[in-house]
Enzyme design. Structure first.
Site, PDB file in Angstrom:
ATOM      1  N   CYS A 148      13.296  17.304  23.696  1.00  0.00           N
ATOM      2  CA  CYS A 148      13.355  18.358  22.677  1.00  0.00           C
ATOM      3  C   CYS A 148      12.031  18.448  21.899  1.00  0.00           C
ATOM      4  O   CYS A 148      11.702  17.555  21.124  1.00  0.00           O
ATOM      5  CB  CYS A 148      14.530  18.061  21.743  1.00  0.00           C
ATOM      6  N   CYS A 150      12.362  18.359  18.118  1.00  0.00           N
ATOM      7  CA  CYS A 150      12.725  16.999  17.705  1.00  0.00           C
ATOM      8  C   CYS A 150      11.471  16.142  17.579  1.00  0.00           C
ATOM      9  O   CYS A 150      11.317  15.389  16.604  1.00  0.00           O
ATOM     10  CB  CYS A 150      13.670  16.357  18.715  1.00  0.00           C
TER      11      CYS A 150
END
Length: 123
Positions: A30, A33
Site C-alpha cells: 500500500c 500506507c
C-alpha cells in the site's frame, strides 16, 4: 517510542492494558500506507504516553476482518478499551496531532454514558 506490531494473539491484551492505543492498519503493498509510516512513527516519538501499534492486514487478515477494515490505511483510536475513532485514510501530521489531542481530552464517563443510552434505545 517505537511502534508495536500487533497480532490477533496480543491485540486485546495491548488494548485493555493501555489507556490510549492508536492503531494503523496497513499493508506492505500500500503506497499511502508507506507514505503515512513516517508520520505515525514521529507521533510515537512525540507521544510516549500513547501506544502506537501497527496491524499488517496481509499477515493478520482475521484481525482486519474482525474490525471490518475495508480500506487501508485505516487509523483507529482506542481509549480505555473503547474505539473512539476509526477512519480510512492517511492523516497529515497536524491532523494526527489534532486527533490525539481530541482523544486525550475525551470525557470517558460521558462516552460510556452515551454508549449505554444508545444501547438502551436499541432495545
Amino acid at each position: 517510542m517505537a511502534t508495536k506490531a500487533l497480532t490477533q494473539q496480543d491485540f486485546d491484551e495491548v488494548v485493555t492494558s493501555n489507556d490510549i492505543v492508536l492503531v494503523d492498519f496497513w499493508a506492505d503493498w500500500c503506497g499511502p500506507c508507506k507514505q503515512f509510516a513516517p508520520t505515525f512513527e514521529a507521533s510515537s516519538d512525540k507521544h510516549p504516553d500513547v501506544v502506537h501499534a501497527k496491524v499488517d492486514t496481509e499477515a493478520e487478515q482475521a484481525l482486519a476482518a474482525h474490525w471490518d477494515i475495508r480500506s487501508i490505511p485505516t487509523i483507529m483510536a482506542i481509549r480505555e478499551g473503547i474505539v473512539v475513532y476509526s477512519q480510512p485514510g492517511a492523516l497529515q501530521p497536524a491532523m494526527l496531532e489534532d486527533l490525539l489531542t481530541q482523544v486525550k481530552n475525551l470525557d470517558m464517563d460521558d462516552v460510556r454514558k452515551q454508549i449505554s443510552e444508545a444501547r438502551a434505545e436499541q432495545g
